[in-house]
Design a protein around this motif. Structure first.
Motif, PDB file in Angstrom:
ATOM      1  N   LYS A 207      82.743  39.007  -2.675  1.00 22.65           N
ATOM      2  CA  LYS A 207      82.511  40.002  -1.628  1.00 22.65           C
ATOM      3  C   LYS A 207      83.571  39.916  -0.545  1.00 22.65           C
ATOM      4  O   LYS A 207      83.985  40.942   0.016  1.00 22.65           O
ATOM      5  N   TYR A 210      86.856  42.015  -0.610  1.00 26.34           N
ATOM      6  CA  TYR A 210      86.894  43.436  -0.260  1.00 26.34           C
ATOM      7  C   TYR A 210      86.994  43.577   1.254  1.00 26.34           C
ATOM      8  O   TYR A 210      86.274  42.915   2.002  1.00 26.34           O
ATOM      9  N   LYS A 213      83.213  47.571   3.768  1.00 22.72           N
ATOM     10  CA  LYS A 213      81.900  47.747   3.160  1.00 22.72           C
ATOM     11  C   LYS A 213      81.137  48.814   3.932  1.00 22.72           C
ATOM     12  O   LYS A 213      81.319  48.966   5.148  1.00 22.72           O
ATOM     13  N   VAL A 261      74.740  48.508  -0.659  1.00 27.02           N
ATOM     14  CA  VAL A 261      75.979  48.434   0.110  1.00 27.02           C
ATOM     15  C   VAL A 261      77.158  48.531  -0.845  1.00 27.02           C
ATOM     16  O   VAL A 261      77.129  48.017  -1.966  1.00 27.02           O
ATOM     17  N   TYR A 263      81.250  47.974  -1.503  1.00 25.24           N
ATOM     18  CA  TYR A 263      82.409  47.167  -1.111  1.00 25.24           C
ATOM     19  C   TYR A 263      83.676  47.787  -1.697  1.00 25.24           C
ATOM     20  O   TYR A 263      83.725  48.085  -2.897  1.00 25.24           O
TER      21      TYR A 263
END
Length: 435
Positions: A207, A210, A213, A261, A263
């Motif tokens: 995560k 990225y 987001k 969510v 990303y």
């Protein structure tokens, strides 16, 4: 393609689609047979005088009688259907009305009577008897007579179908069949197959790779009915993104709440968010397309109503437990969907909120156990169900979940049973799991 298939299945499940389709086909048949009558002159000699109508008044009388009878019976059929829906709602719960509305025989019967009525009206309008035109649609009238005879047989079938369809065992069996078919579609892989999933080595590091987001918001309130997983995975692969879901099909979403969510390594624009939103469908009710717990909850609702003080029908509840045992025994031998979805290059693209075996077991037996505290027969049958399911379970995590439920059943029985022999019987059975 999957989107078209989803809407086609939803369309077929509506109460009006089949009757309208039959009516449209019948209108086409009426035009075809009238055209055939305009081309062919029938003979009223020999056997023909017993088959074909030669009098204009007789033709009008026959079609008028059939049309009046068909529309009258159509009203009766509709009334009987409403009565059946009312009984089903009071006995099994309002959420099960949908199962009766989607019954194919009910739709065919209603469509058959309405379409025969419309057919007779169309043919009746073509009968001419004047100096310029003398026309009797003999083949069309013969078809109307055959349709009337077929509708009488169909009415008998409909009465038998309604009488059997509102019985508790039949309702439970139909739900169980639908549940079994849906479960086998959603969970086709068995545990004997080699697992090909891989856990991400460091999810937080992935995560962190990225730069941007953005929460994906629900466009409206409703139940999450369907997610186009393949096209979503392809879109994320093409745009080099990652999607993490907070909900799964069957969950209720409030408008503008975060379904998940997104990303991305580049800035996320509104156009991309709109494309992501088209990959899931929200509706006013739950469906069974990707919601494996939906039919289980229907079964549990029937059992809960049967165990209510106003009904007190333990045998119906036991039937529900037996059918749920079959479902959970199958699930004890399958692979549940992996929450991490990868693209063809092995990159993580989707983190899904997936079903678990323990969650399915909770959905099947928690509420029944809670409502069955005053019914030793049902509680003992739940323990027997857990024993059967345990024999099919292959993973230790599955067996741990089953033992947890066995302990809860045993604790509830010790607190609520007043007869020591009932407690002794339950303890003896529980040893097959807990020892």
């Amino acid at each position: 393609m999957k989107k078209i298939l989803f809407f086609w299945n939803e369309l077929k499940a509506t109460f009006w689609f089949v009757p309208v389709l039959i009516t449209l086909i019948t209108i086409g048949l009426s035009v075809l047979f009238i055209y055939l009558d305009s081309l062919v002159t029938v003979s009223h000699e020999g056997i023909g005088k017993y088959i074909f109508i030669s009098s204009h008044d007789s033709a009008r009388s026959i079609l008028t009688t059939i049309a009046g009878a068909m529309i009258g019976v159509a009203g009766t059929v509709f009334s009987i259907t409403l009565v059946a829906l009312t009984l089903a709602s009071s006995q099994f719960g309002s959420r099960l009305i949908k199962n009766f509305m989607y019954d194919r025989i009910n739709q065919v019967v209603l469509g058959s009577y309405i379409s025969t009525y419309i057919y007779c009206l169309i043919v009746l309008n073509t009968i001419k008897a004047n100096d310029q035109i003398n026309f009797i649609p003999s083949f069309s009238i013969l078809l109307a007579l055959l349709a009337a005879a077929a509708n009488i047989l169909l009415l008998i079938i409909f009465f038998h179908h309604i009488a059997t369809n509102i019985q508790a065992d039949k309702v439970i069996a139909d739900i169980s069949t639908s549940l079994s078919k849906n479960i086998r579609t959603l969970f086709p892989e068995t545990l004997e197959e080699e697992p090909d999933e891989k856990e991400p080595s460091s999810l937080e590091d992935i995560k962190a790779g990225y730069n941007f987001k953005q929460a994906v918001l629900a466009p409206k309130s409703g139940y999450l009915q369907y997610i186009y997983n393949d096209s979503l995975l392809q879109l994320l692969y093409e745009t080099n993104g990652l999607m993490e879901f907070y909900y799964r099909p069957g969950d209720y979403l409030v408008e503008r709440s975060a379904i998940g969510v997104l990303y991305y390594k580049e800035e996320i624009d509104e156009e991309l968010l709109k494309k992501i939103q088209t990959k899931f469908i929200l509706g006013n009710s739950r469906t069974q397309h990707q919601d494996a717990e939906h039919a289980i909850h229907q079964m549990v609702e029937i059992a809960a109503r049967a165990l209510s003080p106003g009904v007190n029908d333990p045998y119906t509840a036991i039937t529900c437990v037996d059918n749920l045992t079959s479902t959970m025994s199958y699930l004890s031998n399958v692979k549940f969907p992996f929450k991490y979805r990868y693209d063809a290059d092995g990159n993580l693209r989707v983190i899904a909120d997936t079903l678990t075996y323990e969650g399915m077991l909770d959905a099947a037996f928690n509420q029944i156990r809670q409502f069955a505290s005053g019914s030793p027969a049902v509680v003992i049958r739940i323990m027997e169900a857990l024993i059967t399911i345990n024999t099919f379970a292959k993973r230790n995590s599955y067996k741990t979940a089953i033992k947890k439920h066995a302990n809860m059943v045993l604790t509830m029985a010790n607190d609520s049973f007043s007869e020591s022999n009932d407690i002794h019987d339950l303890n003896e059975r529980s040893k097959q799991i807990l020892n």
